[in-house]
Design a protein around this motif. Structure first.
Motif, PDB file in Angstrom:
ATOM      1  N   SER A 161      -1.717   7.345  -3.087  1.00 14.68           N
ATOM      2  CA  SER A 161      -2.147   7.328  -4.484  1.00 14.68           C
ATOM      3  C   SER A 161      -1.885   8.668  -5.147  1.00 14.68           C
ATOM      4  CB  SER A 161      -3.632   6.987  -4.581  1.00 14.68           C
ATOM      5  OG  SER A 161      -4.079   7.080  -5.913  1.00 14.68           O
ATOM      6  N   GLU A 196      -6.439   2.210 -12.360  1.00 16.37           N
ATOM      7  CA  GLU A 196      -5.617   1.021 -12.267  1.00 16.37           C
ATOM      8  C   GLU A 196      -4.779   0.891 -13.522  1.00 16.37           C
ATOM      9  OE1 GLU A 196      -9.397  -1.773 -13.242  1.00 16.37           O
ATOM     10  OE2 GLU A 196      -7.595  -2.811 -12.582  1.00 16.37           O
ATOM     11  N   CYS A 228      -6.104   1.980  -7.434  1.00 22.10           N
ATOM     12  CA  CYS A 228      -6.423   3.030  -6.470  1.00 22.10           C
ATOM     13  C   CYS A 228      -7.855   2.810  -6.011  1.00 22.10           C
ATOM     14  CB  CYS A 228      -6.261   4.412  -7.096  1.00 22.10           C
ATOM     15  SG  CYS A 228      -6.802   5.755  -6.003  1.00 22.10           S
ATOM     16  N   PHE A 265      -1.445  -2.141 -10.221  1.00 20.59           N
ATOM     17  CA  PHE A 265      -1.920  -1.305  -9.128  1.00 20.59           C
ATOM     18  C   PHE A 265      -3.395  -0.989  -9.294  1.00 20.59           C
ATOM     19  CE2 PHE A 265      -0.836   1.790 -12.366  1.00 20.59           C
ATOM     20  CZ  PHE A 265      -1.876   2.704 -12.290  1.00 20.59           C
ATOM     21  N   PHE A 295       2.440   2.743 -13.588  1.00 20.69           N
ATOM     22  CA  PHE A 295       2.723   3.420 -12.321  1.00 20.69           C
ATOM     23  C   PHE A 295       4.072   4.124 -12.375  1.00 20.69           C
ATOM     24  CE2 PHE A 295       4.684   3.291  -8.074  1.00 20.69           C
ATOM     25  CZ  PHE A 295       3.781   4.093  -7.390  1.00 20.69           C
ATOM     26  N   SER A 343      -9.997   6.430  -6.435  1.00 23.48           N
ATOM     27  CA  SER A 343     -10.351   6.896  -7.779  1.00 23.48           C
ATOM     28  C   SER A 343     -10.678   5.764  -8.736  1.00 23.48           C
ATOM     29  CB  SER A 343      -9.191   7.714  -8.361  1.00 23.48           C
ATOM     30  OG  SER A 343      -8.051   6.885  -8.569  1.00 23.48           O
ATOM     31  N   ARG A 354       0.845  -1.200   0.000  1.00 20.83           N
ATOM     32  CA  ARG A 354       0.000   0.000   0.000  1.00 20.83           C
ATOM     33  C   ARG A 354       0.871   1.238   0.000  1.00 20.83           C
ATOM     34  NH1 ARG A 354      -4.788  -0.116   4.312  1.00 20.83           N
ATOM     35  NH2 ARG A 354      -5.228   1.779   3.127  1.00 20.83           N
ATOM     36  N   SER A 406      -4.215   4.650  -0.364  1.00 21.10           N
ATOM     37  CA  SER A 406      -5.306   3.976  -1.074  1.00 21.10           C
ATOM     38  C   SER A 406      -4.844   3.270  -2.331  1.00 21.10           C
ATOM     39  CB  SER A 406      -6.394   4.989  -1.435  1.00 21.10           C
ATOM     40  OG  SER A 406      -5.878   5.995  -2.294  1.00 21.10           O
ATOM     41  N   LEU A 407      -3.546   3.324  -2.638  1.00 21.74           N
ATOM     42  CA  LEU A 407      -3.018   2.648  -3.828  1.00 21.74           C
ATOM     43  C   LEU A 407      -2.478   1.280  -3.427  1.00 21.74           C
ATOM     44  CD1 LEU A 407      -2.481   3.358  -6.903  1.00 21.74           C
ATOM     45  CD2 LEU A 407      -0.091   3.536  -6.209  1.00 21.74           C
TER      46      LEU A 407
END
Length: 648
Positions: A82, A119, A113, A111, A125, A116, A79, A101-102
């Motif tokens: 984000s 991904e 999020c 990944f 990323f 939001s 984690r 939150s990521l």
């Protein structure tokens, strides 16, 4: 009449429903759609032209550290904050922080999020972090929303489906319940999970809602048809199975839930939720696979129970999925006559809560994976001296060989009768005790009063009987040491079989309790002109095999006269170093510490069978174990017979 048999659970293959009115995917021709296409945002990164290499969890951590990105190591994901969440969304509707939150999958690097729902791949990323590409921040594959055609078809089917209790004919509703085994599932349960029925396809419809209530993303249709005395089930998903990643029941999960039950069928989730009230989720593809993209949604749970079915394939799949989810937090419901699938258990009137309590832990307390050890390994590599244990202050040569006194090890110490084993081991233990190592003594051959007298003399480095006015001063300081004595005393007759059992018990105790155990054992009767070896330890080979360290107090005085006493390290499991160094006995202080002016050098030997023909060059000191012993002697002292001759 439709009869639901035990063997009639859904098949995990996509077969078209029979009938001339059926189209592609088993849907009515008016509802059939073409193959879905993957849709990206307009600013999406260009597709890579070269194969994407796999990423490891270590590489992910190294990359985050290199770019100063804080992270938390989870069960199956890492984690991190984000980059796709604005300042206005740093907290959710409950006020909980969403900065971490990521979620980055440790196996694939993909990944997601959770705030939001952005991904993408590991390369996406990296591009966002490094600012590569046009609109890198926004140029990430969105949460793979269905393309327009799929979205329209999903909504059209959903609008045509109706709840079972709203069917115009009660007989049709009852027949549907019998077909799908829902006779004991209430309307409230179906309503809570938003389950509907599509009359033209004779199928139940299970919705896939976006997290956070962002809309309908897909559907699974479960159809049924009679084949003799059995019911044949067929599954159809929109979008296609590879892109259908629903965890059925996810919208009902609260952020405070820490336990969940995973099932392989939506029908089983309905039965479990109704019977137990526990949070439950159904995997989108049953026992076929657990898509890695779903792992972030399961990170919040401290305990996961997998109840996937009633056959061997379900059991094997449960064990496989548990390894992916982190076995330490997983439990498995083993298939059996009294533990069928959840829906069948409900229909049979079984207690589902009781079955869940019989779930077996997927993680064995005696078995760990490297993932559970990796941080401890890193700690040892980063702190080599601390990992080596507590170092002796009186025996520096012992530090060169054993490196230190470590928890969880078993040391065996032996030496000829009258060589001073108890006296040496007393000073060895005292050395560690003065450094804060908790020490417990248990001696069969010497009373606690005599043992304490020897150790107090070693502690004061002089005979207190010649200066009794200082006794209270030294006794007060000695009393502050973390030193304890067992109260049993007296020589015991122990058979070899019992000795093996005791040694095994000490070995287990050292490991389980993370403490160091030292056993002082008499040697076998050897010729006086031969040095002792590891094989000289009395009893079977159990002691030397179980021991992490084997120390031998060699005493050549019996053959060559004074000055021929030294300590031999014949086994060292920590790093393999073995060797010998000389010992000099100080009568006034009852110590083996070599005088500071001595410049003895360490002499190493290669194996237990090598004999030391020459007297080792004078050198530094050495010592080993900790606290308990089975047999012992201590060095003779002509000036004090009561201290040199142990009670027998």
């Amino acid at each position: 009449m439709w009869v639901l048999l035990r063997s009639g659970h859904p098949l995990r293959i996509l077969l078209p429903l029979r009938g001339p009115w059926m189209g592609w995917r088993g849907l009515p021709r008016s509802l059939a759609v073409g193959p879905p296409r993957r849709r990206y945002r307009k600013e999406a990164l260009a597709a890579l032209e070269v194969p994407v290499l796999p990423v490891t969890a270590t590489e992910i951590r190294q990359y985050l550290r290199a770019h100063g990105i804080p992270f938390q190591d989870g069960h199956s994901c890492v984690r991190a904050p984000s980059p796709f969440v604005g300042a206005s969304k740093l907290k959710d509707e409950t006020g909980a922080a969403t900065s971490f939150s990521l979620f980055i999958d440790k196996t694939t690097g993909r990944f997601l999020c959770m705030t939001s729902l952005a991904e993408g791949s590991w390369e996406d990323f990296q591009a966002s972090v490094e600012g590569r590409g046009d609109g890198a921040r926004e140029g990430v594959l969105l949460s793979e929303a269905p393309e327009a055609e799929d979205s329209e078809e999903v909504q059209r089917i959903w609008d045509r489906a109706v709840p079972l209790w709203e069917l115009p004919e009660p007989e049709e509703a009852q027949l549907a319940r019998v077909m799908f085994g829902l006779t004991k599932v209430t309307d409230d349960t179906l309503k809570r999970f938003s389950v509907r029925y599509l009359r033209p396809a004779h199928s139940l419809v299970f919705p896939w809602f976006s997290p956070g209530g962002l809309g309908l993303r897909g559907l699974k249709l479960l159809g049924a048809e009679g084949q003799g005395d059995r019911v044949h089930y067929m599954e159809t998903t929109i979008p296609q199975p590879g892109a259908f990643r629903n965890l059925f029941g996810l919208p009902l999960i609260s952020r405070r839930d820490v336990e969940v039950v995973l099932t392989s069928r939506e029908l089983d989730s309905l039965a479990l939720s109704q019977s137990t009230g526990l949070p439950t989720l159904a995997l989108p593809r049953g026992t076929a696979c657990l898509p890695p993209v779903l792992l972030p949604y399961l990170e919040q749970f401290r305990r996961i129970v997998l109840w996937l079915g009633d056959d061997l394939r379900s059991w094997e799949a449960a064990k496989l999925f548990a390894r992916k989810l982190n076995p330490k937090r997983c439990s498995l419901v083993r298939p059996g006559d009294q533990q069928p699938s959840p829906l069948e258990a409900l229909n049979q009137g079984l207690n589902l809560s009781r079955i869940l309590r019989t779930a077996l832990p997927a993680w064995h307390k005696s078995i760990v994976s490297f993932r559970q050890l990796r941080e401890e390994v890193l700690g040892e590599l980063s702190n080599v001296e601390q990992a080596a244990g507590v170092r002796w202050s009186r025996f520096p040569d012992l530090n060169r060989l054993l490196k230190g006194h470590r928890k969880g090890e078993l040391t065996v110490f032996t030496g000829p009768t009258g060589s001073g084993k108890t006296t040496f081991i007393s000073e060895y233990a005292l050395d560690l005790c003065t450094q804060g190592v908790n020490t417990l003594w248990g001696s069969f051959e010497i009373s606690n009063v005599r043992l304490a007298r020897v150790m107090l003399t070693q502690f004061a480095v002089g005979r207190l009987e010649e200066q009794l006015d200082k006794y209270d001063e030294w006794a007060d300081r000695f009393e502050d040491l973390p030193l304890y004595f067992m109260t049993f005393h007296g020589q015991q007759s122990i058979r070899i079989a019992a000795q093996d059992y005791i040694i095994g018990a000490f070995r287990k105790f050292a490991t389980d309790s993370s403490c160091h155990v030292t056993l002082v054992i008499h040697p076998r009767k050897e010729d006086d002109d031969k040095e002792l070896q590891t094989a000289s330890i009395f009893g079977s080979a159990k002691a030397s095999q179980e021991a992490d360290n084997v120390l031998i107090l060699q005493d050549r005085r019996l053959v060559t006269g004074p000055g021929k006493r030294y300590l031999q390290v014949s086994k060292n499991r920590f790093d393999g170093d073995v060797g010998v160094f000389p010992l000099e006995f100080n009568k006034s202080s009852l110590t083996f510490s070599i005088p500071p002016k001595s410049k003895a050098r360490l002499k190493k030997i290669k194996d237990d069978n090598g004999l030391v023909a020459k007297k080792p060059s004078s050198g530094k000191k050495g010592a080993v174990p900790q606290i308990s012993e089975t047999h012992s002697d201590h060095a003779p002292n002509p000036n004090k017979p009561d201290l040199s001759k142990p009670s027998r």
